[in-house]
Design a protein around this motif. Structure first.
Motif, PDB file in Angstrom:
ATOM      1  N   UNK A   1      -3.558  -3.488   9.380  1.00  0.00           N
ATOM      2  CA  UNK A   1      -3.913  -4.618   8.518  1.00  0.00           C
ATOM      3  C   UNK A   1      -5.303  -5.153   8.819  1.00  0.00           C
ATOM      4  N   UNK A   2      -5.707  -5.085  10.066  1.00  0.00           N
ATOM      5  CA  UNK A   2      -7.033  -5.593  10.441  1.00  0.00           C
ATOM      6  C   UNK A   2      -8.141  -4.787   9.769  1.00  0.00           C
ATOM      7  N   UNK A   3      -7.852  -3.519   9.479  1.00  0.00           N
ATOM      8  CA  UNK A   3      -8.853  -2.644   8.852  1.00  0.00           C
ATOM      9  C   UNK A   3      -8.586  -2.429   7.370  1.00  0.00           C
ATOM     10  N   UNK A   4      -7.558  -3.093   6.829  1.00  0.00           N
ATOM     11  CA  UNK A   4      -7.172  -2.882   5.417  1.00  0.00           C
ATOM     12  C   UNK A   4      -7.009  -1.390   5.123  1.00  0.00           C
ATOM     13  N   UNK A   5      -6.359  -0.705   6.014  1.00  0.00           N
ATOM     14  CA  UNK A   5      -6.232   0.746   5.912  1.00  0.00           C
ATOM     15  C   UNK A   5      -4.769   1.158   6.010  1.00  0.00           C
ATOM     16  N   UNK A   6      -4.407   2.130   5.188  1.00  0.00           N
ATOM     17  CA  UNK A   6      -3.072   2.709   5.257  1.00  0.00           C
ATOM     18  C   UNK A   6      -3.217   4.196   5.567  1.00  0.00           C
ATOM     19  N   UNK A   7      -2.277   4.704   6.330  1.00  0.00           N
ATOM     20  CA  UNK A   7      -2.293   6.101   6.755  1.00  0.00           C
ATOM     21  C   UNK A   7      -1.011   6.797   6.297  1.00  0.00           C
ATOM     22  N   UNK A   8      -1.116   8.097   6.121  1.00  0.00           N
ATOM     23  CA  UNK A   8       0.061   8.911   5.859  1.00  0.00           C
ATOM     24  C   UNK A   8       0.010  10.097   6.816  1.00  0.00           C
ATOM     25  N   UNK A   9       0.880  10.063   7.806  1.00  0.00           N
ATOM     26  CA  UNK A   9       0.995  11.167   8.743  1.00  0.00           C
ATOM     27  C   UNK A   9       1.970  12.172   8.162  1.00  0.00           C
TER      28      UNK A   9
ATOM     29  N   UNK B   1      12.738  11.218  -1.094  1.00  0.00           N
ATOM     30  CA  UNK B   1      13.684  12.062  -0.365  1.00  0.00           C
ATOM     31  C   UNK B   1      13.023  13.352   0.115  1.00  0.00           C
ATOM     32  N   UNK B   2      12.065  13.843  -0.653  1.00  0.00           N
ATOM     33  CA  UNK B   2      11.440  15.125  -0.334  1.00  0.00           C
ATOM     34  C   UNK B   2      10.589  15.083   0.930  1.00  0.00           C
ATOM     35  N   UNK B   3      10.228  13.891   1.389  1.00  0.00           N
ATOM     36  CA  UNK B   3       9.354  13.799   2.557  1.00  0.00           C
ATOM     37  C   UNK B   3       9.984  13.033   3.722  1.00  0.00           C
ATOM     38  N   UNK B   4      11.181  12.501   3.535  1.00  0.00           N
ATOM     39  CA  UNK B   4      11.837  11.752   4.606  1.00  0.00           C
ATOM     40  C   UNK B   4      11.993  12.609   5.855  1.00  0.00           C
ATOM     41  N   UNK B   5      11.651  12.014   6.986  1.00  0.00           N
ATOM     42  CA  UNK B   5      11.755  12.742   8.245  1.00  0.00           C
ATOM     43  C   UNK B   5      10.543  13.581   8.572  1.00  0.00           C
ATOM     44  N   UNK B   6       9.650  13.772   7.599  1.00  0.00           N
ATOM     45  CA  UNK B   6       8.446  14.578   7.841  1.00  0.00           C
ATOM     46  C   UNK B   6       7.166  13.742   7.730  1.00  0.00           C
ATOM     47  N   UNK B   7       7.166  12.775   6.825  1.00  0.00           N
ATOM     48  CA  UNK B   7       5.984  11.934   6.605  1.00  0.00           C
ATOM     49  C   UNK B   7       6.241  10.538   7.134  1.00  0.00           C
ATOM     50  N   UNK B   8       5.179   9.903   7.622  1.00  0.00           N
ATOM     51  CA  UNK B   8       5.262   8.524   8.093  1.00  0.00           C
ATOM     52  C   UNK B   8       4.087   7.741   7.545  1.00  0.00           C
ATOM     53  N   UNK B   9       4.387   6.596   6.949  1.00  0.00           N
ATOM     54  CA  UNK B   9       3.338   5.705   6.456  1.00  0.00           C
ATOM     55  C   UNK B   9       3.208   4.519   7.401  1.00  0.00           C
TER      56      UNK B   9
ATOM     57  N   UNK C   1       0.863  -1.173   0.000  1.00  0.00           N
ATOM     58  CA  UNK C   1       0.000   0.000   0.000  1.00  0.00           C
ATOM     59  C   UNK C   1       0.903   1.227   0.000  1.00  0.00           C
ATOM     60  N   UNK C   2       0.469   2.257  -0.691  1.00  0.00           N
ATOM     61  CA  UNK C   2       1.326   3.423  -0.769  1.00  0.00           C
ATOM     62  C   UNK C   2       0.568   4.682  -1.136  1.00  0.00           C
ATOM     63  N   UNK C   3       1.316   5.778  -1.132  1.00  0.00           N
ATOM     64  CA  UNK C   3       0.759   7.083  -1.453  1.00  0.00           C
ATOM     65  C   UNK C   3       1.591   7.728  -2.559  1.00  0.00           C
ATOM     66  N   UNK C   4       0.901   8.304  -3.523  1.00  0.00           N
ATOM     67  CA  UNK C   4       1.494   9.088  -4.592  1.00  0.00           C
ATOM     68  C   UNK C   4       0.883  10.483  -4.523  1.00  0.00           C
ATOM     69  N   UNK C   5       1.536  11.415  -5.185  1.00  0.00           N
ATOM     70  CA  UNK C   5       0.946  12.744  -5.297  1.00  0.00           C
ATOM     71  C   UNK C   5       1.259  13.341  -6.661  1.00  0.00           C
ATOM     72  N   UNK C   6       0.386  14.260  -7.061  1.00  0.00           N
ATOM     73  CA  UNK C   6       0.598  14.971  -8.317  1.00  0.00           C
ATOM     74  C   UNK C   6       0.213  16.416  -8.116  1.00  0.00           C
TER      75      UNK C   6
END
Length: 121
Positions: free
Chosen positions: A73-81, A61-69, A34-39
């Motif tokens: 799994x129990x909820x089949x959900x992914x988050x991006x903090x 590299x642009x988000x390292x240290x600032x974003x956390x994925x 599971x992952x996140x993309x942006x445009x």
């Protein structure tokens, strides 16, 4: 039929935080990644963060240290903090997942419709 539904986008000031969520539903046998993309306007869609079933993560590299994925799994959900947001983080954010579904089984990549994040004073 498998669906991905994102939520959590919005307007935030520079330096602020947002948490995006993406829930997968349907006849899911297993979720591989599971992952996140942006445009952003004028740019191609780029990978921001990805997490595989066993746990390893990848970040742009642009988000390292600032974003956390992370996943629930129990909820089949992914988050991006997203913390310490910058104006250049403004974009449409899309959830992606490689899912094995039933019947079949059948493995394919699925995309959400996107959620807009705007970072502005």
């Amino acid at each position: 039929q498998v669906q991905l539904v994102e939520s959590g986008g919005g307007l935030v000031q520079p330096g602020g935080s947002l948490r995006l969520s993406c829930a997968a539903s349907g006849r899911i046998f297993s979720i591989n990644t599971m992952g996140w993309y942006r445009r952003s306007p004028g740019n191609q869609r780029e990978l921001i963060a990805n997490i595989i079933t066993s746990g390893p993560t990848i970040y742009a590299d642009s988000v390292k240290g600032r974003f956390t994925i992370f996943r629930d799994s129990a909820k089949n959900t992914v988050y991006l903090q997203m913390n310490s947001l910058k104006p250049e983080d403004t974009a449409d954010y899309y959830c992606n997942a490689r899912i094995t579904s039933l019947p079949g089984p059948y493995t394919a990549d699925y995309w959400g419709r996107g959620t807009l994040v705007t970072v502005s004073p």
